[in-house]
Design an enzyme around this catalytic site. Structure first.
Site, PDB file in Angstrom:
ATOM      1  N   PRO A  11      30.388  55.405   6.133  1.00  0.00           N
ATOM      2  CG  PRO A  11      28.296  54.716   6.764  1.00  0.00           C
ATOM      3  CD  PRO A  11      29.442  55.176   7.269  1.00  0.00           C
ATOM      4  CG  ASN A  12      26.890  54.205   1.486  1.00  0.00           C
ATOM      5  OD1 ASN A  12      26.910  53.282   0.911  1.00  0.00           O
ATOM      6  ND2 ASN A  12      25.936  54.530   2.355  1.00  0.00           N
ATOM      7  NE  ARG A  19      24.561  55.090  -9.021  1.00  0.00           N
ATOM      8  CZ  ARG A  19      25.319  54.297  -8.690  1.00  0.00           C
ATOM      9  NH1 ARG A  19      26.153  54.296  -7.832  1.00  0.00           N
ATOM     10  NH2 ARG A  19      25.521  53.217  -9.542  1.00  0.00           N
ATOM     11  CE1 TYR A  24      26.146  63.997   0.491  1.00  0.00           C
ATOM     12  CE2 TYR A  24      25.416  62.681  -1.293  1.00  0.00           C
ATOM     13  CZ  TYR A  24      25.354  62.736   0.231  1.00  0.00           C
ATOM     14  OH  TYR A  24      24.449  62.300   1.091  1.00  0.00           O
ATOM     15  CG  ASN A  75      31.459  62.944   6.062  1.00  0.00           C
ATOM     16  OD1 ASN A  75      30.771  62.265   6.622  1.00  0.00           O
ATOM     17  ND2 ASN A  75      31.655  63.317   4.928  1.00  0.00           N
ATOM     18  CB  ALA A  78      23.926  57.388   7.253  1.00  0.00           C
ATOM     19  CD  GLU A  99      28.868  65.359  13.095  1.00  0.00           C
ATOM     20  OE1 GLU A  99      28.534  65.946  14.508  1.00  0.00           O
ATOM     21  OE2 GLU A  99      27.916  64.832  12.606  1.00  0.00           O
ATOM     22  CG  HIS A 101      27.885  65.884   8.123  1.00  0.00           C
ATOM     23  ND1 HIS A 101      27.639  64.636   7.920  1.00  0.00           N
ATOM     24  CD2 HIS A 101      27.862  66.068   9.412  1.00  0.00           C
ATOM     25  CE1 HIS A 101      27.466  64.045   9.075  1.00  0.00           C
ATOM     26  NE2 HIS A 101      27.468  64.857   9.838  1.00  0.00           N
ATOM     27  NE  ARG A 108      21.295  65.894   1.781  1.00  0.00           N
ATOM     28  CZ  ARG A 108      21.755  64.569   1.715  1.00  0.00           C
ATOM     29  NH1 ARG A 108      22.940  64.615   2.276  1.00  0.00           N
ATOM     30  NH2 ARG A 108      21.396  63.803   0.914  1.00  0.00           N
TER      31      ARG A 108
HETATM   32  O1  CA2 Z   1      27.214  65.297   3.670  1.00  0.00           O
HETATM   33  C1  CA2 Z   1      27.789  64.417   4.127  1.00  0.00           C
HETATM   34  O2  CA2 Z   1      29.088  64.467   4.254  1.00  0.00           O
HETATM   35  C2  CA2 Z   1      27.016  63.098   4.838  1.00  0.00           C
HETATM   36  O3  CA2 Z   1      27.933  62.842   5.554  1.00  0.00           O
HETATM   37  C3  CA2 Z   1      27.057  61.940   3.404  1.00  0.00           C
HETATM   38  C4  CA2 Z   1      26.593  60.842   3.925  1.00  0.00           C
HETATM   39  C5  CA2 Z   1      24.981  61.057   4.359  1.00  0.00           C
HETATM   40  O4  CA2 Z   1      24.353  59.895   4.787  1.00  0.00           O
HETATM   41  C6  CA2 Z   1      24.972  62.142   5.465  1.00  0.00           C
HETATM   42  O5  CA2 Z   1      23.744  62.276   5.927  1.00  0.00           O
HETATM   43  C7  CA2 Z   1      25.652  63.256   5.185  1.00  0.00           C
HETATM   44  C8  CA2 Z   1      26.330  60.049   2.609  1.00  0.00           C
HETATM   45  C9  CA2 Z   1      27.724  59.539   2.138  1.00  0.00           C
HETATM   46  C10 CA2 Z   1      27.664  59.314   0.542  1.00  0.00           C
HETATM   47  O6  CA2 Z   1      26.671  58.784  -0.038  1.00  0.00           O
HETATM   48  C11 CA2 Z   1      26.345  58.733  -1.391  1.00  0.00           C
HETATM   49  C12 CA2 Z   1      25.084  58.526  -1.788  1.00  0.00           C
HETATM   50  C13 CA2 Z   1      24.708  58.545  -3.415  1.00  0.00           C
HETATM   51  C14 CA2 Z   1      26.070  58.478  -3.943  1.00  0.00           C
HETATM   52  C15 CA2 Z   1      27.321  58.735  -3.433  1.00  0.00           C
HETATM   53  C16 CA2 Z   1      27.489  58.888  -2.292  1.00  0.00           C
END
Ligand code: CA2
Length: 145
Positions: A11-12, A19, A24, A75, A78, A99, A101, A108
């Protein structure tokens, strides 16, 4: 036939590059896909690259990977911190799962320190930005050849 690696994204991750570039990096998921395809070709893999915002779809894709791929880089976003279903799916398949990330989840918020899927995975790579995906492909090359 060239062996296939599934590169799965949760997700996301479709919002990457829009953003939070401080956490990231500036690459979009499309940029990461292109990098994976290029390195995959060098390593002799066909890359099947996917993203979903739905936990059950990730579970379905892990099962599909067991039929169609020699390994998985995932990946989980969350869901990696919460999903017992993904933990079980990884234990239920026999292909190796790495896995991935982008960020260093251990540096974090505390709720990101725990990975629910890490104990079921072959290994975890985190904290190297989008290059974490490339490191995972090299790890999969090493353990599948
Ligand atoms: O560091 C990573 O790759 C994560 O898997 C990214 C996830 C996060 O929930 C994990 O804890 C670590 C988040 C995916 C992307 O989220 C965004 C948030 C804001 C703007 C763009 C992407």
């Amino acid at each position: 036939m060239t062996p296939t690696i599934f590169v799965l994204n949760g997700p996301n991750l479709n919002a990457l590059g829009k953003r939070e570039p401080g956490i990231y990096g500036g690459k979009t998921l499309g940029d990461i896909e292109a990098d994976c395809r290029s390195v995959g070709e060098t390593l002799g893999f066909t890359i099947d690259f996917r993203q979903t915002n739905h936990e059950g779809v990730l579970v379905d894709w892990l099962h599909e990977a067991d039929e169609r791929a020699v390994g998985v880089a995932i990946n989980p976003g969350a869901y990696g911190h919460t999903s017992i279903a993904m933990h079980d799916a990884i234990r239920a398949i026999s292909v190796p799962v790495v896995e991935v990330h982008i960020s260093n989840i251990h540096a974090r918020e505390e709720f990101r320190h725990k990975s629910m899927i890490a104990p079921a995975a072959k290994g975890m790579i985190c904290g190297f930005g989008p290059h974490s995906y490339i490191l995972a492909l090299h790890a999969l090359k090493n353990i599948t050849q």
